[in-house]
Design an enzyme around this catalytic site. Structure first.
Site, mmCIF file in Angstrom:
data_model
loop_
_atom_site.group_PDB
_atom_site.id
_atom_site.type_symbol
_atom_site.label_atom_id
_atom_site.label_comp_id
_atom_site.label_asym_id
_atom_site.label_seq_id
_atom_site.Cartn_x
_atom_site.Cartn_y
_atom_site.Cartn_z
ATOM 1 N N ASP A 13 0.829 -1.202 0.000
ATOM 2 C CA ASP A 13 0.000 0.000 0.000
ATOM 3 C C ASP A 13 0.864 1.252 0.000
ATOM 4 O O ASP A 13 1.421 1.631 1.029
ATOM 5 C CB ASP A 13 -0.914 -0.008 1.236
ATOM 6 C CG ASP A 13 -1.838 1.193 1.278
ATOM 7 O OD1 ASP A 13 -2.039 1.828 0.220
ATOM 8 O OD2 ASP A 13 -2.384 1.498 2.355
ATOM 9 N N ASP A 38 -1.642 5.150 -5.753
ATOM 10 C CA ASP A 38 -1.894 4.313 -4.579
ATOM 11 C C ASP A 38 -1.979 2.841 -4.967
ATOM 12 O O ASP A 38 -2.992 2.387 -5.513
ATOM 13 C CB ASP A 38 -3.195 4.766 -3.905
ATOM 14 C CG ASP A 38 -3.501 3.967 -2.646
ATOM 15 O OD1 ASP A 38 -2.604 3.244 -2.166
ATOM 16 O OD2 ASP A 38 -4.634 4.065 -2.161
#
Length: 529
Positions: free
Chosen positions: A124, A334
């Site tokens: 992440d 992201d």
């Protein structure tokens, strides 16, 4: 270190000796690391107990020479290693994709602690902390039988079972939740709330070893144990109980506690990393990777004056050959987002243009997730318009995976546009747009780089594997509080160690500090003389 000291002493003597105005004389005594004087210093430093000098090498013995060579190797590695070295998890650089079962995220296996325990963590780039299920109160199921894609159970971390684990105290400068502490020596609590509805992780912070492998010049040279900060995730909620990151998550953001920040701060790598996701669902992750010279790039943007996330500016989102005006937007890059989201106004323009160019019949999709789905007969010629992102300086990013398709009935295929309408004024570039590219998060130069890639293992495991020299496997410590106070001017300030007391600079940084001091002193003398 010895060379810097010699240069300093010699240069001072030359400068002062050549000037009649010189009124001062500087001198410096050099002490060999294995001399009797050094032995006395080491003994005194250890309270006179002699610890650390029991096996003091005999001068010119084989052990003496081996230790000298080993120390030279370590020092040279610190000088050039971070420029050339790539690090990746000890179980390999490969990333894994399990589709819908694990919420369309990409994962990798990592090892933590002493003895090491394996965890399957989601990757992440939109958050900072590495956390794993730990002393669980409320965690996702960890049994392999609960999941279709696993052949072994997932792990739970127990800090008390790791000899290298230490709590991060409430008095530490990285403890952002110290207001919830009862005392300065209590473990530092944490709670992270994510964008997904009611999704969070909470517990307390610890420091432990992350097991990595190094790669320099086409050969895996050695194992590396790097100190990192870990969230002991005692309680998870929302998506983390429903299939997303059941065994933890590795935050790759620019914040102080992220793994890339810690590795760069310790001098192990250049301040950069890459993620490559291929079209088969596999991929690679490398810490210290700056990409290839031919890659394109665009700068990261500060938000509120700070680089707390990876934001970039998209000038246009083009559909086919059409690059409509007013399709520019800010976007968060992201890897923890499965799909790509656009600001509402931009989304409406893009899907309208897509509708104009596609030659297929739109259908009502049973799933609310995909709004633009089409049914195509295998006998019909199919024309799906491509997409690309355009950036400043004519930089272009070709999108390879903006369509999801499946066979509904024999002879017919359904494909859906995997763009989603966001709720914010900025967009999110997720994993589906990253597919087919080597994405480089160059935090040193504050830019995002990309190049088309099939995500092969660049460490070339068929190459020669060199054995590490004696003593090279020592764990690399986190930088100390003292080092953190002497911040660099980089836009991203990496993290510091768990230390309740200020301590001296790491031995790995002493040569650099001496050389810097020498240069400054020489400059001052030239000015004075």
């Amino acid at each position: 270190m010895e060379k810097c000291a010699v240069v300093l002493a010699l240069s001072v003597w030359l400068l002062l000796g050549s000037s009649s105005a010189a009124a001062l004389t500087f001198s410096s005594k050099l002490i060999h690391r294995f001399s009797d004087e050094a032995k006395v210093i080491w003994t005194a430093r250890n309270g006179g107990s002699g610890n650390g000098v029991v096996s003091w090498p005999k001068r010119n013995s084989l052990e003496y020479l081996e230790l000298l060579v080993g120390n030279d190797w370590k020092r040279q590695r610190m000088k050039v290693g971070s420029k050339n070295q790539l690090l990746f998890p000890s179980q390999g650089s490969q990333t894994l994709f399990f589709g819908n079962e694990f919420d369309w995220l990409h994962y990798t296996w990592i090892d933590i602690g002493t003895p090491n325990v394996s965890f399957l963590v989601a990757l992440d780039a939109g958050s900072d902390l590495l956390w794993v299920p730990c002393d669980c109160i409320q965690c996702a199921p960890l049994s392999a039988s609960y999941y279709n894609s696993l052949d072994k159970d997932l792990s739970e971390y127990t800090p008390s079972l790791s000899s290298s684990s230490r709590n991060l105290s409430c008095s530490h400068q990285l403890c952002e939740s110290s207001s919830y502490c009862k005392g300065p020596n209590d473990p530092c609590p944490y709670i992270i709330e994510y964008d997904s509805v009611n999704t969070s992780s909470s517990g307390y912070l610890v420091e432990d070893k992350l097991h990595l492998k190094s790669f320099i010049d086409h050969a895996v040279e050695s194992s590396v144990q790097a100190s990192v900060i870990i969230g002991c995730g005692r309680k998870q909620s929302g998506g983390y109980l429903d299939g997303a990151a059941p065994d933890g998550l590795m935050g790759l953001g620019p914040g102080n506690v992220s793994v890339p920040s810690l590795l760069a701060r310790a001098g192990l790598i250049q301040n950069s990393f890459s993620i490559c996701l291929d079209e088969t669902g596999s991929g690679r992750i490398y810490f210290g990777d700056k990409g290839v010279p031919s890659q394109q790039s665009t700068p990261f943007l500060p938000i509120g004056g700070n680089y707390e996330t990876y934001f970039i500016r998209v000038e246009h989102l083009c559909v086919g050959n059409s690059c409509r005006n007013k399709t520019g937007f800010l976007a968060l890059v992201d890897s923890g987002s499965s799909f790509t989201y656009l600001p509402p106004e931009i989304y409406d323009k893009v899907v309208l243009e897509f509708e104009k160019q596609v030659n297929a019949r739109r259908i009502s999709n049973q799933e609310d997730l995909w709004k633009y789905c089409y049914n195509v007969s295998s006998e019909e010629p199919l024309k799906i318009p491509g997409m690309r992102l355009k950036f400043a300086m004519n930089q272009s990013f070709e999108v390879h995976n903006h369509i999801y398709s499946y066979t509904e009935t024999e002879g017919f295929t359904v494909f859906c546009l995997t763009l989603l309408r966001g709720e914010d004024e900025f967009g999110v570039i997720g994993q589906n747009f990253m597919t087919g590219h080597r994405i480089v998060f160059d935090r040193e130069n504050m830019k995002l780089g990309w190049s088309h890639s099939n995500c092969q293992d660049i460490s070339d495991k068929s190459g020669v594997h060199l054995a590490p020299p004696p003593g090279s496997g020592s764990p690399v410590p986190l930088p100390t509080n003292e080092q953190q106070r002497n911040n660099h001017t980089d836009a991203v300030a990496p993290a510091v160690a768990n230390s309740t007391k200020p301590s001296s600079a790491s031995p790995l940084q002493i040569p650099t500090l001496l050389c810097l001091f020498s240069s400054l002193l020489l400059l001052l003398l030239r000015i004075l003389l």
